[in-house]
Design an enzyme around this catalytic site. Structure first.
Site, short mmCIF file in Angstrom:
data_model
loop_
_atom_site.label_atom_id
_atom_site.label_comp_id
_atom_site.label_asym_id
_atom_site.label_seq_id
_atom_site.Cartn_x
_atom_site.Cartn_y
_atom_site.Cartn_z
N ALA A 107 75.92 81.96 17.70
CA ALA A 107 76.31 83.23 18.35
C ALA A 107 75.51 84.42 17.82
O ALA A 107 75.76 85.56 18.22
CB ALA A 107 77.81 83.47 18.15
N GLY A 153 70.53 85.47 21.42
CA GLY A 153 70.31 84.84 22.73
C GLY A 153 71.55 84.48 23.51
O GLY A 153 72.47 85.29 23.67
N SER A 213 69.24 71.64 28.91
CA SER A 213 68.02 72.36 29.32
C SER A 213 67.42 71.64 30.51
O SER A 213 67.66 70.44 30.72
CB SER A 213 67.02 72.35 28.16
OG SER A 213 65.75 72.80 28.59
N TYR A 271 61.44 67.77 21.76
CA TYR A 271 62.44 68.73 22.25
C TYR A 271 63.08 68.16 23.53
O TYR A 271 64.31 68.14 23.67
CB TYR A 271 61.83 70.10 22.51
CG TYR A 271 62.84 71.08 23.08
CD1 TYR A 271 63.91 71.52 22.30
CD2 TYR A 271 62.75 71.55 24.39
CE1 TYR A 271 64.88 72.39 22.82
CE2 TYR A 271 63.69 72.42 24.91
CZ TYR A 271 64.76 72.84 24.13
OH TYR A 271 65.71 73.69 24.65
N LYS A 305 67.08 67.12 24.33
CA LYS A 305 67.89 67.66 25.43
C LYS A 305 68.28 66.55 26.42
O LYS A 305 69.33 66.64 27.06
CB LYS A 305 67.16 68.83 26.11
CG LYS A 305 67.08 70.07 25.21
CD LYS A 305 68.48 70.61 24.85
CE LYS A 305 68.45 71.87 24.02
NZ LYS A 305 69.78 72.42 23.71
N VAL A 347 64.64 81.08 29.47
CA VAL A 347 65.49 82.24 29.23
C VAL A 347 64.83 83.07 28.12
O VAL A 347 64.48 82.52 27.07
CB VAL A 347 66.89 81.81 28.73
CG1 VAL A 347 67.83 83.01 28.70
CG2 VAL A 347 67.47 80.67 29.55
N GLU A 355 65.29 84.55 21.52
CA GLU A 355 64.43 84.29 20.35
C GLU A 355 63.82 82.88 20.39
O GLU A 355 63.11 82.47 19.48
CB GLU A 355 65.23 84.45 19.05
CG GLU A 355 65.59 85.88 18.75
CD GLU A 355 66.40 86.04 17.45
OE1 GLU A 355 66.54 85.06 16.71
OE2 GLU A 355 66.89 87.15 17.22
N PHE A 356 64.15 82.13 21.46
CA PHE A 356 63.74 80.72 21.56
C PHE A 356 62.25 80.50 21.29
O PHE A 356 61.87 79.65 20.48
CB PHE A 356 64.13 80.22 22.96
CG PHE A 356 63.77 78.80 23.24
CD1 PHE A 356 64.61 77.76 22.84
CD2 PHE A 356 62.59 78.47 23.90
CE1 PHE A 356 64.28 76.43 23.11
CE2 PHE A 356 62.25 77.14 24.16
CZ PHE A 356 63.10 76.13 23.77
P1 NDP Z 1 67.92 81.73 20.19
O1 NDP Z 1 66.88 81.33 19.21
O2 NDP Z 1 67.95 83.15 20.63
O3 NDP Z 1 69.36 81.35 19.61
C1 NDP Z 1 69.57 80.12 18.95
C2 NDP Z 1 70.89 80.17 18.22
O4 NDP Z 1 71.09 78.89 17.59
C3 NDP Z 1 70.92 81.22 17.14
O5 NDP Z 1 72.16 81.89 17.17
C4 NDP Z 1 70.79 80.42 15.86
O6 NDP Z 1 71.55 81.03 14.82
C5 NDP Z 1 71.45 79.10 16.25
N1 NDP Z 1 70.99 78.02 15.40
C6 NDP Z 1 69.75 77.47 15.35
N2 NDP Z 1 69.68 76.55 14.38
C7 NDP Z 1 70.92 76.52 13.80
C8 NDP Z 1 71.48 75.79 12.73
N3 NDP Z 1 70.76 74.87 12.05
N4 NDP Z 1 72.77 76.01 12.39
C9 NDP Z 1 73.50 76.92 13.07
N5 NDP Z 1 73.04 77.64 14.09
C10 NDP Z 1 71.75 77.44 14.44
O7 NDP Z 1 67.74 80.76 21.43
P2 NDP Z 1 68.57 80.57 22.78
O8 NDP Z 1 69.71 81.47 22.87
O9 NDP Z 1 67.58 80.55 23.87
O10 NDP Z 1 69.05 79.07 22.57
C11 NDP Z 1 70.39 78.66 22.67
C12 NDP Z 1 70.44 77.25 23.25
O11 NDP Z 1 69.90 77.28 24.57
C13 NDP Z 1 69.62 76.22 22.49
O12 NDP Z 1 70.35 75.02 22.44
C14 NDP Z 1 68.36 76.05 23.35
O13 NDP Z 1 67.78 74.79 23.21
C15 NDP Z 1 68.99 76.23 24.72
N6 NDP Z 1 68.06 76.56 25.79
C16 NDP Z 1 67.26 77.69 25.70
C17 NDP Z 1 66.39 77.99 26.72
C18 NDP Z 1 65.45 79.14 26.65
O14 NDP Z 1 64.47 79.16 27.42
N7 NDP Z 1 65.71 80.15 25.82
C19 NDP Z 1 66.35 77.17 27.94
C20 NDP Z 1 67.20 76.03 27.92
C21 NDP Z 1 68.04 75.76 26.89
P3 NDP Z 1 71.06 81.22 13.30
O15 NDP Z 1 69.57 81.25 13.32
O16 NDP Z 1 71.69 82.51 12.88
O17 NDP Z 1 71.64 80.04 12.61
C1 8X3 Z 2 64.00 75.64 26.98
C2 8X3 Z 2 63.26 75.71 28.26
O1 8X3 Z 2 61.11 75.00 29.46
O2 8X3 Z 2 60.89 75.81 27.19
O3 8X3 Z 2 64.85 74.56 26.93
O4 8X3 Z 2 61.85 73.66 27.61
S1 8X3 Z 2 61.72 75.00 28.11
#
Ligand code: NDP
Ligand code: 8X3
Length: 252
Positions: free
Chosen positions: A10, A13, A140, A153, A157, A186, A189-190
């Site tokens: 939380a 993102g 994803s 990755y 997924k 999306v 910070e991904f």
């Molecule tokens: P962000 O990097 O913005 O957020 C990722 C979140 O995951 C952060 O809050 C981070 O918190 C947490 N996290 C990562 N590693 C850990 C860990 N070891 N323990 C606890 N928390 C962890 O990315 P998104 O919001 O984009 O990603 C959220 C989800 O959406 C992921 O599962 C990602 O694979 C998925 N997703 C994202 C897409 C995109 O294009 N952005 C598309 C499809 C899916 P902290 O670092 O504080 O621990």
């Molecule tokens: C994140 C989207 O296209 O980078 O799951 O894999 S992509």
């Protein structure tokens, strides 16, 4: 207490946007992540906007003991969790398989698969006790088809996709819903995480087209968790209008 939602990841993102959206819609929240100061900022923001309750759990989903201890520490009034959003996850690296970094692979497998399983293993029994609950797994488009350099990755997924299907079958008799939400690109910070802090590379990913934003996914999560009791959305794929799937995207 309102309905309680437990959100992993939380601090940023999609997870952060989901926390704010659910809170605006009268959920009390258990917010989790590794960066405690960001969880505290989020708590302050939520409390400045509503009277809804927030509980912070600060743990790394890869660490089974930390996950179990944190969830065991929840006070009685916070254990009636109705919604679990398994969102914490990441991509690290973008390489062909023959030059992939094994540490990167392990981080993705430990976070995206094992972390999701540890959290689900602890929270699903609380839901089973009540014959009520909803698990929302963030997959994803990378879990629907593989793309070049995405190998591990995409594998993690695809695993989330399969685990969600299996969970849905296992949870059926307990009246617990399981939804997989599968976003395309999306802007969060991904990519910064994927490119290990290289902001220039990360910013390029979202140039030339309008990507999804975290709130688009939060909105879908709100939709699925507010359907009537007899309705379960099993699987949702959401992409930007400029994207057909993980591979095909047009510039604007
Ligand atoms: P962000 O990097 O913005 O957020 C990722 C979140 O995951 C952060 O809050 C981070 O918190 C947490 N996290 C990562 N590693 C850990 C860990 N070891 N323990 C606890 N928390 C962890 O990315 P998104 O919001 O984009 O990603 C959220 C989800 O959406 C992921 O599962 C990602 O694979 C998925 N997703 C994202 C897409 C995109 O294009 N952005 C598309 C499809 C899916 P902290 O670092 O504080 O621990
Ligand atoms: C994140 C989207 O296209 O980078 O799951 O894999 S992509």
């Amino acid at each position: 207490m309102n309905r309680i939602a437990f959100i992993t990841g939380a601090t940023s993102g999609i997870g952060r946007a989901t926390a704010l959206t659910l809170s605006e819609n009268n959920f009390d929240l258990i917010i989790t992540g590794r960066r405690l100061e960001l969880l505290e900022d989020l708590e302050k923001e939520i409390k400045s906007k509503s009277k809804n309750k927030v509980y912070i759990l600060n743990f790394d989903v890869r660490n089974k003991e930390e996950v179990f201890t944190a969830i065991d520490s929840l006070p009685k009034e916070w254990r009636d969790i109705e919604v679990l959003v398994n969102n914490a996850g990441l991509a690290v690296g973008l390489n062909h398989i023959n030059v992939g970094d094994i540490d990167d692979w392990e981080r993705m497998i430990d976070t995206n698969i094992k972390g999701l399983l540890y959290v689900s293993r602890k929270i699903s029994p609380l839901m089973v006790e009540k014959n009520r609950g909803h698990i929302v797994n963030i997959g994803s488009t990378a879990g629907k088809e593989a793309y070049e350099n995405g190998n591990v990755y995409c594998g993690t997924k695809h695993a989330v996709d399969a685990i969600s299907k299996g969970m849905r079958i296992d949870m059926l008799k307990h009246k617990i819903k399981v939804t997989a939400i599968n976003p395309g690109m999306v802007e969060t910070e991904f990519s910064l995480v994927r490119f290990k802090g290289d902001k220039e590379k990360a910013d390029k990913v979202y140039k030339g087209f309008t990507p999804l934003y975290a709130y688009d996914i939060a909105d879908a999560i709100l939709y699925v968790v507010t359907r009537p009791e007899h309705v379960c959305i099993n699987d949702m794929i959401i992409t930007a209008t400029s994207q057909a799937n993980s591979i095909y995207k047009v510039s604007e």
